[in-house]
Motif scaffolding. Structure first.
Motif, PDB file in Angstrom:
ATOM      1  N   PHE A  61       5.093   5.935   4.674  1.00  0.00           N
ATOM      2  CA  PHE A  61       5.294   5.991   6.111  1.00  0.00           C
ATOM      3  C   PHE A  61       6.741   5.702   6.495  1.00  0.00           C
ATOM      4  CE2 PHE A  61       4.024   4.371  10.487  1.00  0.00           C
ATOM      5  CZ  PHE A  61       3.795   5.645  10.975  1.00  0.00           C
TER       6      PHE A  61
ATOM      7  N   LYS B 123       0.844  -1.196   0.000  1.00  0.00           N
ATOM      8  CA  LYS B 123       0.000   0.000   0.000  1.00  0.00           C
ATOM      9  C   LYS B 123       0.877   1.243   0.000  1.00  0.00           C
ATOM     10  CE  LYS B 123      -3.745  -2.202   2.645  1.00  0.00           C
ATOM     11  NZ  LYS B 123      -4.539  -2.134   3.896  1.00  0.00           N
TER      12      LYS B 123
ATOM     13  N   GLU C 227       0.345   4.154   1.319  1.00  0.00           N
ATOM     14  CA  GLU C 227       0.426   4.831   2.614  1.00  0.00           C
ATOM     15  C   GLU C 227       1.476   4.195   3.509  1.00  0.00           C
ATOM     16  OE1 GLU C 227      -3.256   2.424   4.765  1.00  0.00           O
ATOM     17  OE2 GLU C 227      -3.479   4.531   4.213  1.00  0.00           O
ATOM     18  N   ASP C 228       1.643   2.872   3.398  1.00  0.00           N
ATOM     19  CA  ASP C 228       2.683   2.201   4.182  1.00  0.00           C
ATOM     20  C   ASP C 228       4.069   2.529   3.647  1.00  0.00           C
ATOM     21  OD1 ASP C 228       0.838   0.991   5.857  1.00  0.00           O
ATOM     22  OD2 ASP C 228       0.682  -0.813   4.632  1.00  0.00           O
TER      23      ASP C 228
END
Length: 274
Positions: A231, A225, A227-228
């Motif tokens: 991060f 993903k 977003e991961d």
């Protein structure tokens, strides 16, 4: 009845924020620093070409053994036990005597003390030997004897091939270095290997300004993903109450000198800093 999975066991961010060390009063900054130092000890102990007064040729471990040990790791005794256990898991077992000699040297070198060989029948040697055996059993107990660790190295190489980046002069080496450096963080117990492999490729591609395909999104092909991935490079450490131990944080914070190595030293350090 719990099921055994081939995927790595993953901790929640809530668990990482309430570690046993934190509950015992060890500050987060000290815990992070000791984690990094302990992982450096593991890496140095098995690093090919390192000179440890005759023990180097016997303690050289393949990178996969050191990488397997570091997600197991806590510090010193647990670090030795983790490397001892991981060497067995990766079928490259080492002798306890060689492991003790190397760790004894690493500790003395870190503390800037003159080197003095251990006496094989001395109390210090037997204490370290007992601590390795106890640490190995504690790790096995805490993990429920599930010592399977899937590493992202092979996945990353495959992903680079799919993205046609294997012939790039810098990206494969840079991404590989990020994988090694990430072992000093919590990342390997926060995310599954496909996400970690995608994250280091993303970081390396950004460093060398190589545009990756977005239609369709390349990371979606590898079960990751966005977003991961993003991060991993964000600062500061806390983001939406999640402690990720980001890769890029390693390069922003310098490891302090003279860290406490034993339980008594840690207690004294906490008492003097409070």
């Amino acid at each position: 009845m719990s099921k055994l999975s081939l995927q790595n066991a993953i901790l929640t961010f809530e668990q990482l924020e309430a570690t046993p060390s934190r509950k015992d009063g060890i500050p987060e900054e000290l815990e992070d620093a000791l984690r990094q130092l302990g992982c450096e000890f593991i890496q140095s102990a098995g690093k090919p070409g390192s000179k440890f007064f005759g023990a180097s040729s016997k303690m050289e471990r393949p990178q996969v053994a050191m990488a397997t040990a570091q997600p197991y790791y806590s510090f010193q005794e647990i670090g030795m036990g983790a490397l001892f256990l991981a060497s067995k898991v990766q079928e490259s077992s080492c002798k306890i005597r060689d492991l003790i000699n190397v760790y004894h040297y690493l500790i003395i070198r870190y503390q800037n003390m003159p080197y003095k060989p251990l006496e094989y029948f001395g109390q210090t040697f037997y204490d370290m030997k007992d601590s390795i055996v106890i640490a190995e059993m504690q790790i096995l107990k805490r993990l429920g004897f599930n010592v399977h660790v899937q590493l992202p190295y092979g996945l990353m190489v495959n992903y680079l091939q799919v993205l046609e980046l294997t012939e790039h002069k810098e990206i494969p080496q840079k991404a590989w270095g990020y994988l090694n450096d990430a072992l000093r963080t919590n990342i390997y117990v926060c995310y599954q290997p496909p996400t970690i492999a995608c994250a280091v490729i993303w970081l390396a591609a950004r460093i060398y300004q190589v545009k990756l395909p977005t239609e369709p999104p390349w990371w979606s092909l590898f079960e990751a993903k966005l977003e991961d991935i993003l991060f991993f490079q964000s600062l500061p450490v806390y983001h939406q109450k999640k402690n990720a131990g980001h890769i890029m944080r390693l390069y922003a914070i310098e490891l302090p000198p003279n860290l406490p190595l034993t339980l008594e030293e840690i207690k004294q350090h906490i008492n003097t800093t409070q």
